[in-house]
Design an enzyme around this catalytic site. Sequence first.
Site, short mmCIF file in Angstrom:
data_model
loop_
_atom_site.label_atom_id
_atom_site.label_comp_id
_atom_site.label_asym_id
_atom_site.label_seq_id
_atom_site.Cartn_x
_atom_site.Cartn_y
_atom_site.Cartn_z
N ARG A 14 23.50 -22.97 104.77
CA ARG A 14 24.44 -22.93 103.65
C ARG A 14 24.39 -21.57 102.97
O ARG A 14 23.64 -20.69 103.39
CB ARG A 14 24.14 -24.05 102.65
CG ARG A 14 22.72 -24.05 102.14
CD ARG A 14 22.28 -25.44 101.67
NE ARG A 14 20.84 -25.47 101.47
CZ ARG A 14 20.24 -25.39 100.27
NH1 ARG A 14 20.96 -25.30 99.18
NH2 ARG A 14 18.94 -25.40 100.17
N THR A 36 15.86 -25.42 108.44
CA THR A 36 14.54 -26.03 108.51
C THR A 36 14.60 -27.48 109.00
O THR A 36 13.58 -28.04 109.35
CB THR A 36 13.85 -26.00 107.12
OG1 THR A 36 14.78 -26.54 106.17
CG2 THR A 36 13.46 -24.60 106.73
N ASN A 61 11.11 -22.90 111.12
CA ASN A 61 10.36 -22.74 109.89
C ASN A 61 9.77 -21.33 109.91
O ASN A 61 8.82 -21.07 110.65
CB ASN A 61 9.25 -23.81 109.80
CG ASN A 61 8.35 -23.60 108.60
OD1 ASN A 61 8.55 -22.67 107.81
ND2 ASN A 61 7.35 -24.44 108.47
N VAL A 62 10.33 -20.41 109.11
CA VAL A 62 9.94 -19.01 109.19
C VAL A 62 8.51 -18.76 108.72
O VAL A 62 7.97 -17.68 108.92
CB VAL A 62 10.90 -18.08 108.41
CG1 VAL A 62 12.29 -18.12 108.99
CG2 VAL A 62 10.90 -18.42 106.92
N TYR A 153 9.13 -14.04 93.45
CA TYR A 153 10.37 -13.74 94.17
C TYR A 153 10.65 -12.23 94.16
O TYR A 153 10.98 -11.64 95.18
CB TYR A 153 11.52 -14.51 93.51
CG TYR A 153 12.84 -14.49 94.24
CD1 TYR A 153 13.03 -15.26 95.39
CD2 TYR A 153 13.90 -13.73 93.76
CE1 TYR A 153 14.25 -15.26 96.04
CE2 TYR A 153 15.12 -13.73 94.42
CZ TYR A 153 15.30 -14.50 95.55
OH TYR A 153 16.51 -14.50 96.20
N ALA A 154 10.49 -11.62 92.99
CA ALA A 154 10.75 -10.18 92.87
C ALA A 154 9.76 -9.37 93.70
O ALA A 154 10.13 -8.37 94.34
CB ALA A 154 10.69 -9.74 91.41
N ALA A 156 8.27 -10.36 96.44
CA ALA A 156 8.65 -10.53 97.85
C ALA A 156 9.85 -9.67 98.19
O ALA A 156 9.89 -9.00 99.23
CB ALA A 156 8.95 -12.00 98.14
N LYS A 157 10.84 -9.65 97.31
CA LYS A 157 12.07 -8.92 97.61
C LYS A 157 11.85 -7.41 97.54
O LYS A 157 12.44 -6.66 98.32
CB LYS A 157 13.18 -9.35 96.64
CG LYS A 157 13.60 -10.82 96.81
CD LYS A 157 14.17 -11.10 98.18
CE LYS A 157 14.71 -12.52 98.33
NZ LYS A 157 15.27 -12.77 99.67
#
Lengths: 246, 78
Positions: A14, A36, A61-62, A153-154, A156-157
């Site tokens: 999606r 997934t 599943n990464v 999240y930040a 990781a990005k």
Amino acid sequence: MLKGEIALVTGASRGIGRAIAMLLAEQGATVVGTATTESGAAGIGQALTEVGHQGMGLVLNVSDQASVDAALAQMTEAFGAPSILVNNAGITRDNLLMRMKDDEWDSVIDTNLTSLYRLSKACLRAMTKARKGRIINIASVVGAMGNAGQTNYAAAKAGMMGFTKSLAREVGSRGVTVNCVAPGFIDTDMTRSLPDAHRESLLSAIPLARLGQPEEIASAVAFLASPGGAYITGETLHVNGGMHMA
Amino acid sequence: MSSVEDRVRKIVVEQLGVKEEEVNAEASFVDDLGADSLDTVELVMALEEEFETEIPDEDAEKITTVQQAIDYINAHQA
């Protein structure tokens, strides 16, 4: 434009991932989109073949190396090794740092960042051998600006962007480019869950005064994947309606 | 079927884009044949494919000359 290319798009059931998978397929690439769940994978396969595109859905599943190996083997068997890898799969586990749980930190880093290590490594052998390849990582404006409640999240990005620059230097001589596309606020399930007041204040910070559409991220990805994007590597392309100007 | 030595030499010539006469037994991939670190990784991958074997990273690091590659393959061929 992408005829003969074989694309792997993670997290394609999606939102942005789905739009990327559909656009790459529309431009002629054979596309494997991952989800997934079995039902998610089936949905991708159906969406692709319904409109006559070449490709299929796969369960992946990464955050699981065995799952990555299995999916790559399946894909290579069916279509060949990917010449385009789009690392899109990602999750959020937002919390203020002082309240953040270890598993909220770990799962976001693992799914959003360590997945790049796993997937890129698995795809590079064929790409360097072919002297051609495109790795496109879907980062986020948050990785460049920061956002309260999203330290995991930040991190990781932003990590993705450093990974991208380093890998671009490693494999540039082999005709493989590595780039990021960093979406701003895009109209997806992920942003639809935000409270209305937060949405309003976000919009006031966006010069184009609207959320982006998943297709607008997909077209940036398609550009980097196309022959026209061949001389761009190590770059982060920001697509955010002007909310952050790098 | 050509010898292991010939097959290794052929791969080195192809991977590193060097002339056949440069590929003598004692030639070092990096110092004599101009390989960079990524070249040596690709060279080992090509050897793995040609001889259908897996070369663990710790062994791969020790293969720095043409002769070492030939010796390794000879020692690990079934």
